[in-house]
Write an enzyme that holds these catalytic residues in place. Structure first.
Site, PDB file in Angstrom:
ATOM      1  N   HIS A  83       3.881  -0.671  -6.006  1.00 40.05           N
ATOM      2  CA  HIS A  83       2.940  -1.730  -6.375  1.00 40.05           C
ATOM      3  C   HIS A  83       1.891  -1.213  -7.359  1.00 40.05           C
ATOM      4  O   HIS A  83       0.942  -0.522  -6.970  1.00 40.05           O
ATOM      5  CB  HIS A  83       2.287  -2.277  -5.087  1.00 40.05           C
ATOM      6  CG  HIS A  83       1.362  -3.425  -5.320  1.00 40.05           C
ATOM      7  ND1 HIS A  83       0.290  -3.692  -4.509  1.00 40.05           N
ATOM      8  CD2 HIS A  83       1.336  -4.384  -6.283  1.00 40.05           C
ATOM      9  CE1 HIS A  83      -0.342  -4.761  -4.956  1.00 40.05           C
ATOM     10  NE2 HIS A  83       0.270  -5.193  -6.028  1.00 40.05           N
ATOM     11  N   ASN A  99      -4.045  -6.103  -1.389  1.00 41.79           N
ATOM     12  CA  ASN A  99      -4.233  -7.560  -1.415  1.00 41.79           C
ATOM     13  C   ASN A  99      -4.656  -8.146  -0.080  1.00 41.79           C
ATOM     14  O   ASN A  99      -5.141  -9.269  -0.032  1.00 41.79           O
ATOM     15  CB  ASN A  99      -2.981  -8.233  -1.966  1.00 41.79           C
ATOM     16  CG  ASN A  99      -2.885  -7.983  -3.458  1.00 41.79           C
ATOM     17  OD1 ASN A  99      -3.914  -7.925  -4.138  1.00 41.79           O
ATOM     18  ND2 ASN A  99      -1.686  -7.791  -3.962  1.00 41.79           N
TER      19      ASN A  99
END
Ligand SMILES: CC(=O)CC(=O)SCCNC(=O)CCNC(=O)[C@H](O)C(C)(C)COP(=O)(O)OP(=O)(O)OC[C@H]1O[C@@H](n2cnc3c(N)ncnc32)[C@H](O)[C@@H]1OP(=O)(O)O
Ligand SMILES: NC(=O)C1=CN([C@@H]2O[C@H](COP(=O)(O)OP(=O)(O)OC[C@H]3O[C@@H](n4cnc5c(N)ncnc54)[C@H](OP(=O)(O)O)[C@@H]3O)[C@@H](O)[C@H]2O)C=CC1
Length: 284
Positions: A140, A190
């Site tokens: 990511h 996130n």
């Protein structure tokens, strides 16, 4: 395993950045998207970034050309047939990602690692549609990829240690810092960032302050480089909504419910910077 050839799926804001940093690190890169115009848009962004580096004296014209020469266009997933690692950066949608991974599993060489740049979707569920879940991993990157140092490396339930080590080593070669995270919705980045952005949208929705005031408070009061509404536009409001939905569904807590204003903007096609309008208006 020595990685030489990297395939990146999706030439959007993340895929183009990932292709750029891989080519800069000396890897051969196949950059894939569904249509020529999407590939060209991605390549255009890379070319502009490299031109800025030349302007600022960080690269020579020859280095810029060498980076671009390492990037090959691909409009078919069949090109995965000779890649050592595939990094998927298509849209944040489980059905689309599972369909891509199913095909990659059929096409890619046996040794190839299948990585996803998903912002929030469970790696384990993506891996489950392949016959090689031990070779599936989350890689990511943060936006903008050429600038941000972090890569969250996410182990799915079945990810092999060797695969983790190969990806951690590649991350170093890219000049980034890898941080190991387990597979839970939104990972670390996130799970923490998006509820803050969602709360900022609620503050706007409830009329607590103007968008500029909300952003100013977080910029000047908390030293954030961008206010949360500017950052939401920068990430993409469609991506923000998908992440909130995944947090809400995956963690089952109402505190993750997406703000109705976010839903409304996405429904209107106001996706942020990439579509020209989100909380703010952007000139192309
Ligand atoms: C959603 C997810 O799954 C995870 C995520 O990625 S969440 C998003 C994470 N990212 C962030 O939070 C970004 C927050 N914003 C920032 O850090 C900064 O505003 C920023 C780095 C984007 C821009 O910095 P700035 O100081 O405001 O602007 P600016 O001076 O124009 O840019 C700083 C440098 O970044 C470079 N840069 C800025 N935007 C860039 C881009 N899109 N691509 C490449 N380089 C870029 C500039 O060239 C400049 O480099 P030099 O100073 O070396 O010339
Ligand atoms: N935006 C961000 O800040 C971050 C995003 N991510 C993640 O990265 C991924 C990509 O996001 P981002 O780059 O912002 O999105 P973009 O919308 O900018 O780009 C996605 C690209 O993938 C293309 N695409 C869609 N489906 C396929 C497919 N089946 N095969 C090949 N290409 C396809 C899209 O084409 P089309 O335009 O036709 O849909 C588009 O060009 C998402 O999973 C997102 O969650 C991760 C970190 C940060």
């Amino acid at each position: 395993m020595a990685i030489q050839k990297v395939m990146v799926i999706g030439a959007g804001q993340m895929g183009s950045g990932i292709a750029q940093v891989c080519a800069q690190a000396g890897y051969e890169v196949i950059l894939n998207d569904m249509k020529d115009e999407f590939f060209e848009r991605g390549l255009n962004t890379i070319t502009k970034n490299l031109a800025r580096d030349v302007e600022k004296g960080r690269k020579t014209e020859e280095e810029k050309s060498a980076v671009l020469a390492r990037i090959t266009k691909s409009l078919t997933i069949e090109d995965a047939k000779d890649a050592d690692i595939i990094i998927e950066a298509a849209v944040e949608n489980m059905d689309i990602k599972q369909s891509i991974f199913k095909q990659l599993d059929e096409i890619a060489p046996k040794h190839a690692i299948l990585a996803t740049n998903t912002s929030s979707l469970p790696i384990t569920e993506i891996a489950a549609v392949t016959k090689r879940p031990e070779q599936v991993i989350g890689m990511h990157f943060m936006n903008p990829v050429p600038v941000m140092k972090l890569v969250e490396i996410i182990r799915g339930l079945a990810t092999a240690d060797k695969v983790y080590e190969t990806v951690a080593e590649m991350t170093k070669q890219l000049g980034k810092t890898g941080v190991e995270v387990n597979d839970f919705p939104g990972f670390i980045s996130n799970r923490i960032l998006l509820p803050m952005i969602n709360e900022a949208i609620y503050a706007l929705y409830e009329g607590v302050a103007s968008k500029e005031a909300i952003d100013d408070v977080m910029k000047m009061g908390m030293n954030h480089p961008m206010g949360p509404l500017t950052l939401a536009d920068f990430i993409g409001l469609d991506t923000c909504l998908s992440i909130m939905e995944i947090l809400h569904e995956g963690l089952g807590d109402s505190k993750y419910r997406p703000c109705p204003l976010l839903r409304k903007y996405v429904a209107a096609g106001w996706l942020g910077k990439k579509s020209g309008r989100g909380f703010y208006i952007y000139e192309s």
